[in-house]
Enzyme design. Structure first.
Site, short mmCIF file in Angstrom:
data_model
loop_
_atom_site.label_atom_id
_atom_site.label_comp_id
_atom_site.label_asym_id
_atom_site.label_seq_id
_atom_site.Cartn_x
_atom_site.Cartn_y
_atom_site.Cartn_z
N GLY A 1 -9.55 8.28 -1.59
CA GLY A 1 -10.07 9.63 -1.33
C GLY A 1 -11.03 9.60 -0.16
O GLY A 1 -11.22 8.57 0.48
N HIS B 1 0.85 -1.20 0.00
CA HIS B 1 0.00 0.00 0.00
C HIS B 1 0.88 1.24 0.00
O HIS B 1 1.32 1.73 1.05
CB HIS B 1 -0.93 -0.03 1.22
CG HIS B 1 -2.00 1.02 1.17
ND1 HIS B 1 -3.34 0.72 1.33
CD2 HIS B 1 -1.95 2.36 0.96
CE1 HIS B 1 -4.06 1.83 1.22
NE2 HIS B 1 -3.24 2.84 1.01
N GLU C 1 -10.95 3.51 7.34
CA GLU C 1 -9.82 4.37 7.74
C GLU C 1 -10.40 5.57 8.47
O GLU C 1 -10.21 5.73 9.67
CB GLU C 1 -9.03 4.82 6.50
CG GLU C 1 -7.87 5.74 6.82
CD GLU C 1 -7.21 6.34 5.57
OE1 GLU C 1 -7.80 6.26 4.48
OE2 GLU C 1 -6.10 6.89 5.70
N HIS D 1 1.29 5.03 -2.21
CA HIS D 1 0.77 5.95 -3.24
C HIS D 1 1.92 6.65 -3.96
O HIS D 1 2.80 7.22 -3.31
CB HIS D 1 -0.14 7.01 -2.60
CG HIS D 1 -1.42 6.45 -2.06
ND1 HIS D 1 -2.60 6.49 -2.76
CD2 HIS D 1 -1.70 5.82 -0.90
CE1 HIS D 1 -3.57 5.93 -2.04
NE2 HIS D 1 -3.04 5.51 -0.90
N ASP E 1 2.04 3.62 2.98
CA ASP E 1 0.99 4.54 2.51
C ASP E 1 1.62 5.62 1.63
O ASP E 1 1.33 5.69 0.45
CB ASP E 1 0.19 5.16 3.67
CG ASP E 1 -1.23 5.55 3.24
OD1 ASP E 1 -1.61 5.22 2.10
OD2 ASP E 1 -1.94 6.17 4.04
N HIS F 1 -9.86 1.17 -0.16
CA HIS F 1 -9.65 1.94 1.07
C HIS F 1 -10.97 1.97 1.84
O HIS F 1 -11.97 2.51 1.33
CB HIS F 1 -9.31 3.40 0.75
CG HIS F 1 -7.90 3.66 0.34
ND1 HIS F 1 -7.42 3.38 -0.91
CD2 HIS F 1 -6.86 4.20 1.04
CE1 HIS F 1 -6.15 3.74 -0.98
NE2 HIS F 1 -5.77 4.24 0.18
N ASP G 1 1.96 9.48 -5.80
CA ASP G 1 2.07 10.94 -5.62
C ASP G 1 2.43 11.33 -4.19
O ASP G 1 2.84 12.47 -3.96
CB ASP G 1 0.79 11.66 -6.08
CG ASP G 1 -0.48 11.10 -5.44
OD1 ASP G 1 -0.39 10.09 -4.71
OD2 ASP G 1 -1.56 11.68 -5.66
ZN LIG Z 1 -3.85 4.82 0.94
#
Ligand SMILES: [Zn+2]
Length: 331
Positions: free
Chosen positions: A170, A12, A200, A14, A278, A197, A16
């Site tokens: 998101g 997991h 969370e 990302h 993450d 996701h 960006d």
């Molecule tokens: Zn994430």
């Protein structure tokens, strides 16, 4: 345990949220973009979220600067290469990176060009380092839905050869899964695996929905199955693996402190967990740091660490051949 040397897997991460600050400066220069500062430390401050953010929006604001330079094929390919390079250099043996192709269209790139560039950068790193990887396509829950199937189609040519899964990311609203059933079904029909996701910021019910309505085989975070019996039992009984991201969960206040994180309790009770970054830059972390935090906070033995490592291998979306390779690193 030597946290740096030990083999690691990150499921997991990302794209960006994992850009090197120096790369932002260099790409902005190449692209003729003006930055709020040319100073590396100031750029880093703008990219790294505080250890505890006042709210999720504060955390998410850290993605604006990297995204501003990630609008060309060259930039996406370079950043993809660098994320895999950074991971390989700390003995991450397998990495699944996710990103939202919708975030890279400010200068007119097609979904095909965006996904091709990310895969190309990863391939270059796989040739140079002892690391394997795959991409997960993240659909932004707050964006218009009319382009979702186009993204799924654009990634399909790389399926099981660079692109493996469909994700929803998101802001997490209650009951969000209901709106995405046809899209998840379309992705599954095409051959995508599914991770979502959920749990969370939102409730355990979202996790239950993601598994039962969207066919999720893994869950990003999933912390809030704690206290939601139905979701907890479903995750446990169906062997759904949770992608735990300890530092990020503290930053976004998904948990109050690392010591409150349910990861150890989950693991002890037979809920499958993995340890992940993450966002390497936004969360100012590495896999070495995440493993160290979890092992030290919860007094895990090396055997327990390797149990988690093996869960990560088994529940990765890697090919059988890559899984065998990854298992060879475990004692
Ligand atoms: Zn994430």
């Amino acid at each position: 345990m030597n946290y740096f040397n030990v083999p690691k897997i990150d499921l997991h991460c990302h794209l960006d949220g994992s850009v090197r600050p120096q790369t932002i400066i260099e790409l902005a220069r190449l692209q003729g973009l003006s930055l709020p500062s040319e100073d590396i430390d100031e750029i880093k401050t703008l990219m790294v979220a505080p250890e505890t953010c006042p709210n999720l929006d504060e955390y998410l604001s850290r993605f604006e600067l990297p995204l501003s330079v990630m609008q060309t094929q060259e930039a996406i390919e370079r950043i993809s290469f660098e994320v895999f390079e950074d991971a390989a250099k700390e003995n991450v043996k397998y990495l699944e990176v996710r990103f939202g192709p919708q975030l890279h269209q400010q200068q007119g790139l097609t979904f095909g060009q965006i996904i091709d560039s990310a895969v190309k950068g990863m391939r270059k790193a796989e040739k140079r380092y002892d690391i394997h990887g795959n991409y997960i396509l993240s659909i932004l829950r707050t964006f218009a839905k009319d382009k979702i199937n186009d993204i799924i189609d654009a990634g399909a040519k790389h399926l099981n050869d660079g692109v493996v899964a469909f994700d929803l990311a998101g802001s997490e609203l209650p009951g969000f899964c209901h709106e995405f059933i046809p899209y998840a079904q379309y992705a599954i029909e095409k051959g995508y695996r599914v991770t979502i996701h959920a749990g969370e910021q939102g409730s355990g019910q979202n996790v239950h929905d993601a598994v039962s309505l969207l066919g999720a085989e893994r869950i990003g975070h999933g912390i809030h199955i704690k206290g939601h019996e139905q979701a907890y039992d479903l995750v446990k009984n169906q062997a759904i693996a949770l992608e735990t991201c300890p530092s990020s969960n503290v930053q976004t206040k998904a948990v109050d402190a690392l010591s409150d994180h349910p990861v150890k309790a989950f693991h002890k009770d037979g809920v499958l967990i993995s340890i992940n970054t993450d966002n390497r830059t936004v969360s100012n972390t590495t896999m070495t740091d995440e493993v160290r935090k979890v092992v030290e906070e919860f007094n895990l033995t090396p055997e327990e660490y390797f149990d988690i490592y093996k869960v990560s291998v088994e529940h990765s979306f890697a090919s059988e051949a890559v899984k065998q390779h990854l298992l060879s690193f475990a004692p």
